[in-house]
Design a protein around this motif. Structure first.
Motif, PDB file in Angstrom:
ATOM      1  N   GLY A 182       0.820  -1.193   0.000  1.00 47.94           N
ATOM      2  CA  GLY A 182       0.000   0.000   0.000  1.00 47.94           C
ATOM      3  C   GLY A 182       0.862   1.254   0.000  1.00 47.94           C
ATOM      4  N   LYS A 183       0.216   2.421   0.066  1.00 44.90           N
ATOM      5  CA  LYS A 183       0.936   3.691   0.030  1.00 44.90           C
ATOM      6  C   LYS A 183       1.854   3.860   1.230  1.00 44.90           C
ATOM      7  N   ALA A 184       1.364   3.456   2.408  1.00 44.18           N
ATOM      8  CA  ALA A 184       2.173   3.635   3.613  1.00 44.18           C
ATOM      9  C   ALA A 184       3.461   2.835   3.524  1.00 44.18           C
ATOM     10  N   GLU A 185       3.357   1.570   3.112  1.00 40.15           N
ATOM     11  CA  GLU A 185       4.541   0.726   2.998  1.00 40.15           C
ATOM     12  C   GLU A 185       5.554   1.321   2.014  1.00 40.15           C
ATOM     13  N   THR A 186       5.044   1.818   0.889  1.00 39.69           N
ATOM     14  CA  THR A 186       5.923   2.405  -0.120  1.00 39.69           C
ATOM     15  C   THR A 186       6.611   3.654   0.408  1.00 39.69           C
ATOM     16  N   TYR A 187       5.852   4.482   1.103  1.00 39.62           N
ATOM     17  CA  TYR A 187       6.403   5.725   1.632  1.00 39.62           C
ATOM     18  C   TYR A 187       7.470   5.447   2.683  1.00 39.62           C
ATOM     19  N   ILE A 188       7.184   4.502   3.583  1.00 41.80           N
ATOM     20  CA  ILE A 188       8.152   4.168   4.634  1.00 41.80           C
ATOM     21  C   ILE A 188       9.427   3.590   4.022  1.00 41.80           C
ATOM     22  N   GLU A 189       9.262   2.748   3.009  1.00 45.74           N
ATOM     23  CA  GLU A 189      10.435   2.168   2.338  1.00 45.74           C
ATOM     24  C   GLU A 189      11.274   3.253   1.678  1.00 45.74           C
ATOM     25  N   LEU A 190      10.621   4.207   1.000  1.00 46.00           N
ATOM     26  CA  LEU A 190      11.353   5.296   0.350  1.00 46.00           C
ATOM     27  C   LEU A 190      12.077   6.162   1.378  1.00 46.00           C
ATOM     28  N   ALA A 191      11.416   6.407   2.513  1.00 47.97           N
ATOM     29  CA  ALA A 191      12.042   7.204   3.566  1.00 47.97           C
ATOM     30  C   ALA A 191      13.304   6.515   4.083  1.00 47.97           C
ATOM     31  N   HIS A 192      13.221   5.207   4.299  1.00 49.22           N
ATOM     32  CA  HIS A 192      14.383   4.461   4.774  1.00 49.22           C
ATOM     33  C   HIS A 192      15.512   4.461   3.747  1.00 49.22           C
TER      34      HIS A 192
END
Length: 265
Positions: A1-11
């Motif tokens: 989902g969007k949250a998982e993608t965003y957290i991965e990009l942040a990391h």
């Protein structure tokens, strides 16, 4: 989902991620078995995504998260109203890994220095919020946010406190300068007083605004004219207000921006 993608990009970009559980009104429901099971599942989901930090606004929830998920770093919230030394000591004792100082006392360097002496934990301070000094609607404002953020909530909660705040600033320009925001050029005084982490509001703003603000406060310098462009993020107007306002108030709340020349302060 969007949250998982965003957290991965942040990391991948080298950032740590901080998830907010900072509602001030929970009615103790986190102790109901069904609600705690849902909350625990959410926390486990975050742990599986390698989220490093969570932020909470009350001590019981902080202690429960630290007990059940010891790998999380837990920060207090700006909504925790930590505005005196005893509250710093209590949250330190409860296991907070970082303590957010109430930004409404942030210009009182004496209090910040006393807080610094009372704990070894990092102190955080929000520096670009336009809230009225000791606003009478502050608790009411946070309580309405709590209802509006609940899953399954269908009622559109009007941001009445924000409307009152906008009208007050339009009618009393002095309240704009008395608010507890800080020029990037003055961050050095907060650091000297014991603040370790500078927090910026405006995560929902456009990327160019976020980058401009982050650069100004990170370098402790702003040469681009209107300092208030970093403080007032969105004006006091939003379409959903229209059904709650009469014509006179609607006129008052057309989009506005104050202009404050940074070099003249």
């Amino acid at each position: 989902g969007k949250a998982e993608t965003y957290i991965e990009l942040a990391h991948k970009a080298g950032f740590r991620f901080n998830f907010l559980f900072n509602a001030i009104v929970t009615e103790g429901r986190e102790f109901e078995p069904q609600v705690w099971a849902a909350l625990r599942a959410k926390l486990q989901w975050l742990a599986d995504l390698r989220v490093e930090w969570v932020t909470v606004a009350n001590q019981p929830l902080l202690e429960r998260i630290k007990k059940n998920f010891p790998n999380f770093k837990v920060s207090t919230s700006v909504n925790s109203e930590i505005n005196e030394v005893n509250r710093v000591v209590d949250y330190d004792w409860a296991g907070a890994d970082r303590i957010a100082v109430d930004y409404l006392v942030g210009r009182n360097f004496r209090i910040i220095k006393a807080m610094r002496a009372a704990t070894r934990k990092p102190l955080e301070l929000l520096v670009n919020e336009p809230c009225l000094v000791h606003c009478t609607n502050r608790l009411y404002h946070q309580a309405t946010f709590c209802r509006g953020s609940r899953e399954g909530e269908s009622f559109l909660v009007p941001d009445i406190a924000q409307i009152f705040c906008g009208i007050r600033r339009l009618e009393d320009f002095c309240s704009v300068l008395k608010a507890n925001w800080y020029r990037p050029d003055d961050i050095k005084y907060l650091i000297e007083s014991g603040v370790n982490v500078i927090k910026l509001a405006g995560r929902m703003q456009p990327t160019d605004w976020i980058l401009k603000s982050a650069q100004a406060y990170a370098t402790m310098r702003f040469d681009d004219g209107n300092i208030y462009s970093l403080i007032e993020k969105q004006g006091m107007y939003s379409k959903e207000y229209l059904s709650y306002l009469d014509t006179e108030d609607h006129v008052k709340l057309r989009p506005f921006r104050f202009v404050i020349d940074n070099k003249r302060l």
